[in-house]
Design an enzyme around this catalytic site. Structure first.
Site, mmCIF file in Angstrom:
data_model
loop_
_atom_site.group_PDB
_atom_site.id
_atom_site.type_symbol
_atom_site.label_atom_id
_atom_site.label_comp_id
_atom_site.label_asym_id
_atom_site.label_seq_id
_atom_site.Cartn_x
_atom_site.Cartn_y
_atom_site.Cartn_z
ATOM 1 N N ASP A 36 16.139 50.659 1.579
ATOM 2 C CA ASP A 36 17.557 50.379 1.832
ATOM 3 C C ASP A 36 18.490 51.340 1.108
ATOM 4 O O ASP A 36 19.556 51.679 1.621
ATOM 5 C CB ASP A 36 17.906 48.918 1.537
ATOM 6 C CG ASP A 36 17.523 48.446 0.144
ATOM 7 O OD1 ASP A 36 17.084 49.264 -0.697
ATOM 8 O OD2 ASP A 36 17.649 47.232 -0.113
ATOM 9 N N GLY A 65 27.645 46.377 -0.463
ATOM 10 C CA GLY A 65 28.365 45.123 -0.640
ATOM 11 C C GLY A 65 29.087 44.993 -1.954
ATOM 12 O O GLY A 65 30.156 44.365 -2.035
ATOM 13 N N GLN A 69 24.908 37.043 -9.587
ATOM 14 C CA GLN A 69 24.413 36.109 -8.580
ATOM 15 C C GLN A 69 23.625 34.968 -9.203
ATOM 16 O O GLN A 69 23.762 33.803 -8.791
ATOM 17 C CB GLN A 69 23.560 36.861 -7.555
ATOM 18 C CG GLN A 69 24.351 37.828 -6.682
ATOM 19 C CD GLN A 69 23.473 38.860 -6.008
ATOM 20 O OE1 GLN A 69 22.248 38.872 -6.165
ATOM 21 N NE2 GLN A 69 24.090 39.745 -5.254
ATOM 22 N N GLY A 92 19.649 38.850 4.685
ATOM 23 C CA GLY A 92 19.318 39.814 5.729
ATOM 24 C C GLY A 92 20.324 39.736 6.850
ATOM 25 O O GLY A 92 20.961 38.707 7.071
#
Length: 475
Positions: A237, A412, A305, A14
């Site tokens: 988002d 990102g 990830q 965040g």
């Protein structure tokens, strides 16, 4: 000059940012923690709220009365239920929790089939949709569900804790598979057929609605003077990110919002809820502009990830992304790949079910050589993503009878220049990569629009296109 605070919560981290569309800074960054408790995955929302207040305190300490508003965006589908006093009746489950496994078919049969659900909601069938999460709670925790009086998405709850005002923001509500994009209201017939209490689902407000001021308690804690307004930004988002696509007014831009997920699609004036759209796996979610984000969810950087998290734990060291990229480029001749849409890649690592092992098994099943190094695992993931993007674009062109020549990659994930280039090669499209902070910028766009600093959302896109860095990749 007026400034705005964008609270942007992703599935891995965040940020609290302060600024406007010309310049902004991250004043606080933190991990969005989740915990496994007795076999279930939950979000630690109290911790997230504490981190948000840390960020707000830093922002008001630096910029004080320049701050005009605050907006929150988060990932979709997850929610809490409160009782009549506003207290939580349950912890907030993580959308990757396994309690919804198998419920798509059960719920579809109960509601008269997938086509009926899709025609009413336009939402693609994913096991983590709010509909199936509530169905799991109804099955497993009926007493807790019966005690609930209010449904709040994660950003709705955080805004409530800041202001004391309960509202359901539209872009987030549209991800639930309990919202009707044609009427702009809850899909009451599905809610009734599921025997959910109608009282749970409150008033839906548009992106850009002013909710109110900080409570006196919060304002005192973060050092605010009470003049800043909390705005229901584009609370999902992806809706915020899409608001920042640096496209011109006359374009119908094809985009990928790239992060933990890859959300690939376009904006449409009305939902597409026909069989071809359903069978192609596209979903109809509401944009900040109240248009429809017609898109497909593709597993994104999550797979990467989880591999990196495993290696870092195993080797007890932090892995350099720069070194990993260099190794990936050295391994380009490796021909393996995965299908990121395979549901086996949805769940987090566990001690007996690692992401790297799932990649190995997928390659075995498809007669492909297993990756033998970190670089080869990355090649398998990136090549698989590029192939998935190409297929989704072909499906989208078929459903809409359109042809695209360019693609905007925002968020990102656009920093991954290897994937940007491979996507250009696999799709044959010119790729425009950037802005990186698209979600936060879109959040700021909606706030500036709500505060009447922009005449419309397109003016915000025009400013982003002229001020933010975008890199071009040719096939």
């Amino acid at each position: 000059m007026n400034k705005h605070i964008a609270i942007d919560l992703g599935a891995s981290n965040g940020r609290v940012l302060v600024g406007d569309l010309t310049e902004f800074e991250v004043v606080h960054r933190f991990v969005t923690h989740n915990d496994q408790i007795l076999g279930s995955f939950y979000w630690n929302l109290q911790s997230l709220f504490s981190e948000i207040k840390v960020g707000l305190k830093k922002a008001f300490s630096q910029y004080g009365d320049q701050i005009r508003s605050i907006g929150i965006d988060t990932w979709g589908v997850d929610y809490v239920l409160t009782d009549e006093t506003g207290s939580l009746v349950s912890l907030c489950y993580h959308y990757r929790d396994g309690r919804t496994d198998g419920l798509i078919s059960v719920v579809s049969e109960k509601l008269g089939g997938k086509m009926r659900i899709y025609e009413r909601t336009g939402i693609a069938f994913q096991p983590f949709n709010t509909l199936y999460q509530l169905a799991a709670m109804q099955r497993d925790r009926g007493a807790a569900l019966a005690s609930a009086r209010h449904y709040l998405s994660v950003p709705d709850l955080l805004a409530y804790w800041l202001t004391g005002v309960m509202k359901n923001e539209r872009s987030h509500a549209s991800t639930t598979q309990l919202y009707d994009p044609r009427t702009g209201d809850w899909a009451w017939d599905l809610i009734d057929d599921m025997q959910f209490d109608r009282r749970l689902f409150g008033p839906i407000v548009d992106s850009g609605t002013i909710l109110g001021s900080l409570t006196g308690e919060v304002a005192h804690e973060v050092g605010a003077d009470g003049s800043a307004l909390v705005i229901a930004s584009a609370a999902h988002d992806t809706a915020s990110a899409v608001a920042a696509v640096p496209a011109s007014r006359d374009e119908t831009p094809l985009y990928i919002s790239s992060g933990t997920w890859s959300l690939l699609g376009v904006e449409l004036p009305a939902p597409r809820t026909d069989r071809s759209a359903m069978e192609s796996g596209f979903t109809n979610e509401v944009a900040a502009s109240s248009q429809i984000r017609f898109l497909k969810n593709i597993m994104g950087m999550w797979i990467q990830q989880e591999c990196v998290r495993h290696w870092e734990r195993e080797e007890n060291r932090e892995i350099s992304w720069k070194d990993l990229d260099a190794e990936t480029l050295l391994c380009q001749t490796y021909q393996g790949y995965i299908d990121p849409s395979d549901v086996r890649f949805l769940k987090p690592n566990s001690y007996d079910n690692l992401m790297v092992d799932r990649i190995n098994v997928w390659c075995d099943e498809h007669a492909l050589k297993r990756p033998s190094s970190k670089g080869e695992y990355m090649v398998a993931i990136y090549r698989g993503l590029a192939k998935a993007y190409a297929k989704a674009i072909k499906d989208l062109e078929g459903v809409l009878n359109l042809h695209f020549t360019s693609l905007y990659i925002i968020g990102g994930g656009c920093k991954n220049e290897i994937l940007d280039q491979w996507t250009a090669q696999e799709t044959g499209l010119t790729v425009y990569a950037g802005p990186v902070e698209a979600t936060a910028l879109g959040n700021l766009v909606v706030q500036a629009w709500a505060c009447k600093e922009l005449k419309d959302l397109q003016e915000g896109r025009d400013l982003i296109r002229s001020r933010q860095k975008v890199k071009v990749f040719q096939p």
